[in-house]
Design an enzyme around this catalytic site. Structure first.
Site, mmCIF file in Angstrom:
data_model
loop_
_atom_site.group_PDB
_atom_site.id
_atom_site.type_symbol
_atom_site.label_atom_id
_atom_site.label_comp_id
_atom_site.label_asym_id
_atom_site.label_seq_id
_atom_site.Cartn_x
_atom_site.Cartn_y
_atom_site.Cartn_z
ATOM 1 N N ASP A 61 6.125 8.236 -14.207
ATOM 2 C CA ASP A 61 6.423 6.846 -14.592
ATOM 3 C C ASP A 61 6.224 6.076 -12.897
ATOM 4 O O ASP A 61 6.075 6.678 -11.950
ATOM 5 C CB ASP A 61 7.486 6.475 -15.294
ATOM 6 C CG ASP A 61 8.653 7.244 -15.242
ATOM 7 O OD1 ASP A 61 9.392 7.608 -16.133
ATOM 8 O OD2 ASP A 61 9.163 6.961 -13.967
ATOM 9 N N LYS B 40 5.761 2.164 -17.333
ATOM 10 C CA LYS B 40 5.679 0.971 -18.452
ATOM 11 C C LYS B 40 6.391 -0.161 -17.902
ATOM 12 O O LYS B 40 6.827 0.012 -16.753
ATOM 13 C CB LYS B 40 6.669 1.419 -19.598
ATOM 14 C CG LYS B 40 6.361 2.612 -20.389
ATOM 15 C CD LYS B 40 7.538 2.921 -21.151
ATOM 16 C CE LYS B 40 8.378 3.492 -20.509
ATOM 17 N NZ LYS B 40 8.195 5.154 -20.267
ATOM 18 N N MET C 289 18.578 -1.716 -13.444
ATOM 19 C CA MET C 289 17.811 -2.703 -14.023
ATOM 20 C C MET C 289 18.495 -4.185 -14.220
ATOM 21 O O MET C 289 18.278 -4.961 -14.900
ATOM 22 C CB MET C 289 17.441 -2.384 -15.450
ATOM 23 C CG MET C 289 16.606 -0.913 -15.316
ATOM 24 S SD MET C 289 16.317 -0.300 -17.076
ATOM 25 C CE MET C 289 18.010 0.678 -17.210
HETATM 26 N N1 SAH Z 1 16.724 7.457 -14.666
HETATM 27 C C1 SAH Z 1 16.418 6.796 -13.411
HETATM 28 C C2 SAH Z 1 16.814 5.315 -13.789
HETATM 29 C C3 SAH Z 1 15.821 4.582 -14.329
HETATM 30 S S1 SAH Z 1 16.308 2.913 -14.964
HETATM 31 C C4 SAH Z 1 17.677 7.007 -12.286
HETATM 32 O O1 SAH Z 1 18.328 7.936 -12.630
HETATM 33 O O2 SAH Z 1 17.806 6.667 -11.362
HETATM 34 C C5 SAH Z 1 15.347 1.959 -13.692
HETATM 35 C C6 SAH Z 1 16.302 1.288 -12.672
HETATM 36 O O3 SAH Z 1 16.736 2.309 -11.997
HETATM 37 C C7 SAH Z 1 15.710 0.313 -11.735
HETATM 38 O O4 SAH Z 1 15.461 -0.538 -12.510
HETATM 39 C C8 SAH Z 1 16.547 0.379 -10.640
HETATM 40 O O5 SAH Z 1 17.778 -0.272 -11.149
HETATM 41 C C9 SAH Z 1 17.113 1.667 -10.446
HETATM 42 N N2 SAH Z 1 16.331 2.517 -9.610
HETATM 43 C C10 SAH Z 1 15.434 3.430 -9.699
HETATM 44 N N3 SAH Z 1 15.044 3.966 -8.551
HETATM 45 C C11 SAH Z 1 15.682 3.219 -7.480
HETATM 46 C C12 SAH Z 1 15.750 2.954 -6.049
HETATM 47 N N4 SAH Z 1 14.898 3.849 -5.385
HETATM 48 N N5 SAH Z 1 16.458 2.160 -5.598
HETATM 49 C C13 SAH Z 1 16.934 1.267 -6.200
HETATM 50 N N6 SAH Z 1 17.096 1.264 -7.582
HETATM 51 C C14 SAH Z 1 16.314 2.125 -8.273
#
Ligand code: SAH
Length: 492
Positions: free
Chosen positions: A266, A288, A401
């Site tokens: 993704d 998505k 998010m």
């Molecule tokens: N499974 C992922 C989260 C997915 S939800 C995890 O464990 O990190 C998606 C959200 O994750 C984004 O909206 C943001 O808030 C956060 N996110 C993911 N990667 C990020 C990054 N490199 N820096 C800051 N926020 C991040």
């Protein structure tokens, strides 16, 4: 080749180590792992060597060196701090034709100790022929990351089954193909996942299937594709790809990525991470947008199920951790319903990465005793209104998010009673070279961010710990807050 790699059977063999200090002890520890009988020859010995000698396979001669002690020894190691004595041991061994190693002195070594990767019975020795031992050790470290711990068990299982396989598959090519399939397919995967009994079972099933196919070929020259298909269902690996920096992948993630036939990834998976997947694997983007999850999610589930049913090894690569706002749970529910085998590999979640890469500890004895991960966005698309639970001043709240709803979230917290001066940090693209951090308070962050919007993905960390960024930041970031910029410049 200056030296020739051989593997020496030293189990129960007599080995002499001249010297009783740290150098001698390091070699003794290593050799005792191979089951040798060690004699230490030294008038004084260290505490550690005393400990080693508590194993009565080993013995001590607490005397000055004399060449009479060399007699009957398989190999000799000299590790004293007396250079002349080391030379003497070397010369005496040469005269008696006993292989000798004078530690850290390549010209006085008949053999060298390689850096070892130990997956007994698979053992790898790496040598730089005394030219660059550190490089040999680094090579070893790389191999350690590539070779799963389960290799030893896999080799042992293969050893136990070898005769049976030989009796059932008569040709060399047939056996080679059989073992290749076992070592690169389901059997090895089960073993690496710690399911030894299942691995053995799968190997036996494969053997039975191959055997009956061979018999059928003999009798009616037909092929038994059904039997083949039975063992041919693929597997899905739901893999946490971490926050973006490829060095934050786990060894297991990397190994499975390098085995994949097809990768569904993704939007949050960085190109640098994707590059580490097997080169020949199909890489399919199934990212998505923030809305329309439901339909897309079902579509992804079906893609994975179909690919696995056709025998493929499917990697579902997800940003961060698959079980933290990653819908990993929903995906394996679908896989389970369809009878597809799966594994889930944890990844470093964005909160962990954002926290470490900004110097904002999620907990700190002075500031936060607990931490909560909260989504700023719900599956239904409805706003998150459970703010009353988020007002504990000693608790860090991390919003995933949440950047798009930062106004609603900060207002919700303040309305529910959280102090308007509570520190907050926005961390954009955590762990990537483009990482940016903006700090403020619940009451001023929205205006700050409006004046200088940061790109997504971004995370919000709310709580007293956020103020520690000023003090503890270390990662080469583009600090937006002007006060902090000054601070960072001072630090340079
Ligand atoms: N499974 C992922 C989260 C997915 S939800 C995890 O464990 O990190 C998606 C959200 O994750 C984004 O909206 C943001 O808030 C956060 N996110 C993911 N990667 C990020 C990054 N490199 N820096 C800051 N926020 C991040």
């Amino acid at each position: 080749m200056n030296t020739f790699p051989l593997f020496f059977k030293l189990t129960n063999q007599p080995v002499l180590i001249v010297g009783g200090g740290e150098v001698a002890q390091r070699k003794a520890d290593l050799l005792s792992r191979a089951g040798t009988h060690i004699t230490i020859l030294a008038p004084d010995i260290s505490e550690e060597i005393k400990q080693l000698l508590s194993d009565d396979k080993h013995s001590l001669i607490a005397e000055q060196y004399d060449k009479k002690y060399l007699t009957g020894k398989r190999i000799v190691i000299a590790g004293t701090d007396d250079e002349a004595l080391n030379h003497q041991v070397h010369a005496d061994c040469q005269a008696l034709n006993i292989p000798v190693n004078v530690v850290d002195t390549p010209p006085l070594c008949d053999f060298i100790f390689p850096a070892i990767v130990d997956r007994n019975p698979i053992v790898i020795g790496i040598s730089s022929n005394g030219k660059a031992p550190v490089l040999a050790r680094l090579t070893r470290a790389r191999l350690e990351t590539l070779i799963p711990q389960g290799y030893g068990k896999l080799a042992k299982l293969a050893g136990d089954m070898r005769d049976e396989v030989k009796s059932k598959i008569p040709t060399l090519t047939g056996r080679r193909q059989f073992w290749e399939k076992a070592f690169e397919g389901k059997v090895s995967e089960l073993m690496f996942a710690g399911r030894e009994a299942d691995a053995e079972q799968a190997l036996k099933q494969d053997l039975a299937a191959t055997y009956s196919r061979l018999l059928n070929q003999k009798t009616d020259n037909g092929s038994d594709t059904d039997l083949d298909n039975q063992t041919n269902i693929g597997e899905v690996y739901i893999v946490g790809a971490g926050p973006g920096d490829p060095e934050l992948l786990t060894f297991k993630a990397l190994r499975l990525m390098q085995q994949a036939d097809i990768v569904y990834h993704d939007a949050l998976v960085s190109d640098a991470v994707l590059d580490l997947c097997r080169r020949d694997a199909d890489k399919v983007f199934v990212g998505k947008k923030r809305s329309n999850h439901a339909v897309a999610q079902q579509g992804i589930n079906q893609l994975m199920i179909d690919a696995a049913k056709s025998g493929k090894r499917v990697v579902r690569l997800k940003g961060g951790d698959p079980f933290v706002f990653g819908r990993g749970g929903e995906e394996i529910q679908a896989l389970r319903a369809a009878g597809i085998p799966y594994q889930v590999v944890p990844g470093i979640t964005a909160a962990g990465a954002a926290s470490c890469y900004t110097g904002i500890p999620l907990t700190h004895r002075d500031h936060a005793q607990s931490v909560r991960f909260v989504t700023g966005f719900l599956k239904s698309g409805e706003p998150n209104t459970g703010f009353a639970a988020l007002t504990n001043p000693e608790e860090t709240v991390v919003f995933y998010m949440g950047l798009h709803s930062i106004e609603r979230l900060t207002k919700g917290l303040m309305d529910a009673g959280r102090d308007p001066n509570t520190p907050i940090a926005i961390i954009s693209q955590a762990s990537l070279p483009t990482q940016q951090v903006m700090t403020g308070t619940l009451q001023d962050i929205v205006a700050k961010h409006e004046a200088n919007p940061l790109p997504t993905p971004a995370l919000l960390i709310v709580g007293a710990v956020a103020q520690l960024h000023d003090e503890l930041a270390w990662f080469g970031e583009n600090i937006v807050d002007t006060d902090q910029q000054a601070h960072a410049l001072n630090m340079i």
